[in-house]
Design an enzyme around this catalytic site. Sequence first.
Site, PDB file in Angstrom:
ATOM      1  N   THR A 132      -6.102   7.182  -4.947  1.00  0.00           N
ATOM      2  CA  THR A 132      -6.086   7.262  -3.479  1.00  0.00           C
ATOM      3  C   THR A 132      -5.090   8.309  -2.993  1.00  0.00           C
ATOM      4  OG1 THR A 132      -6.758   4.981  -3.291  1.00  0.00           O
ATOM      5  CG2 THR A 132      -5.678   5.919  -1.380  1.00  0.00           C
ATOM      6  N   GLU A 135       0.836  -1.210   0.000  1.00  0.00           N
ATOM      7  CA  GLU A 135       0.000   0.000   0.000  1.00  0.00           C
ATOM      8  C   GLU A 135       0.865   1.252   0.000  1.00  0.00           C
ATOM      9  OE1 GLU A 135      -2.592  -1.108  -1.138  1.00  0.00           O
ATOM     10  OE2 GLU A 135      -4.130  -0.442   0.255  1.00  0.00           O
TER      11      GLU A 135
HETATM   12  N1  HSE Z   1      -8.592   4.557   4.349  1.00  0.00           N
HETATM   13  C1  HSE Z   1      -8.103   4.789   3.016  1.00  0.00           C
HETATM   14  C2  HSE Z   1      -8.544   6.177   2.563  1.00  0.00           C
HETATM   15  C3  HSE Z   1      -8.679   3.738   2.105  1.00  0.00           C
HETATM   16  O1  HSE Z   1      -9.682   6.549   2.857  1.00  0.00           O
HETATM   17  O2  HSE Z   1      -7.757   6.888   1.947  1.00  0.00           O
HETATM   18  C4  HSE Z   1      -8.273   3.873   0.678  1.00  0.00           C
HETATM   19  O3  HSE Z   1      -9.044   2.938  -0.096  1.00  0.00           O
END
Ligand code: HSE
Length: 325
Positions: free
Chosen positions: A200, A147
């Site tokens: 993201t 990630e």
């Molecule tokens: N918790 C992370 C965000 C998840 O909200 O950026 C990304 O899929």
Amino acid sequence: MELTTAKTSVNNTGKEKDKVHVFAPATAANLVCGYDILGLALDEPGDEVVMVRAGEPGVRLVKITGDDGRLPLDPTKNTVSACVQLLLTHIGREDVGVEISLHKQMPIGSGLGSSAASTVAGLYAINQLLGSPLSKQELLPFALKGEELACGHGHADNVAPSLFGGITLIKSYEPLEVINLPVPKDLYCSVVFPHVDVPTRAARQMIRSKVELKEAVVQWGNIAGLISGLFMNDYGLIGRSMKDVLIEPTRAILIPEFYEMREVALAAGALGFGISGSGPSVFAFSTSKATAATITAQLSEHLKFKNIDSNGYTSAVNMQGPKEF
Ligand code: HSE
């Protein structure tokens, strides 16, 4: 998180294999109120990895399908191969050679944990190939590294549910502590991905880094309420708790028809509605498969009416995590 802190006891218990084919599920992270700490696994979609043992040491990525050419084939840059190599180095098995084919079966940059599903599939595959020397718990730090590589931050709320299945709570990151929460038996998910790209990395950068105490009080009340609802099988409490006053107002700007979709979902019987992960996918809980299917269909219809293409999924909570074919 440093891999050196991972408790990697290598137990060569199983038989080594020459080829494995693995599926790992997509995930809906945050569950609306629990930014970076809550997530669940879906039955579909998900990614597949085929891993074949090779004569020469080293990790090679030989094929990627379903990515429209968007993912790197360079094994040091792709999260799947990079994490597999990391694992082999960490357990002292650099003698092993593998060829990996990655089959993407979900959209990239969709808020459905696309990178997490691929990484988890790769790590589960290498572990199966080597006769399961590591537990799922021990695979988790490697998935977090993936990630970090994919979006610049090692959040665990996609990789943990993809790896363990069910609904997971990241109780803490330092040290990493993951808790599997109970899943009420009639809980179903509707997920719709409107075809706009929200990476993201970008969706994280736009969030403000400081919050007001009074907003924080609302947010942690909702998180506690959602978790209590899961333990108590209280669907009303679950729905009332699916509210996000911190992140959603900012991220909703990137999602076409977000507030209109909320109205559609709630009118069709959703318990609660919000953004899946960092978006643009949206997510709703409901209490029957039929209702969840109706919500998915109505959300897709609404987007179609506004000339926005989408993918819709209706799913129970996936309790298994990755599986080998
Ligand atoms: N918790 C992370 C965000 C998840 O909200 O950026 C990304 O899929």
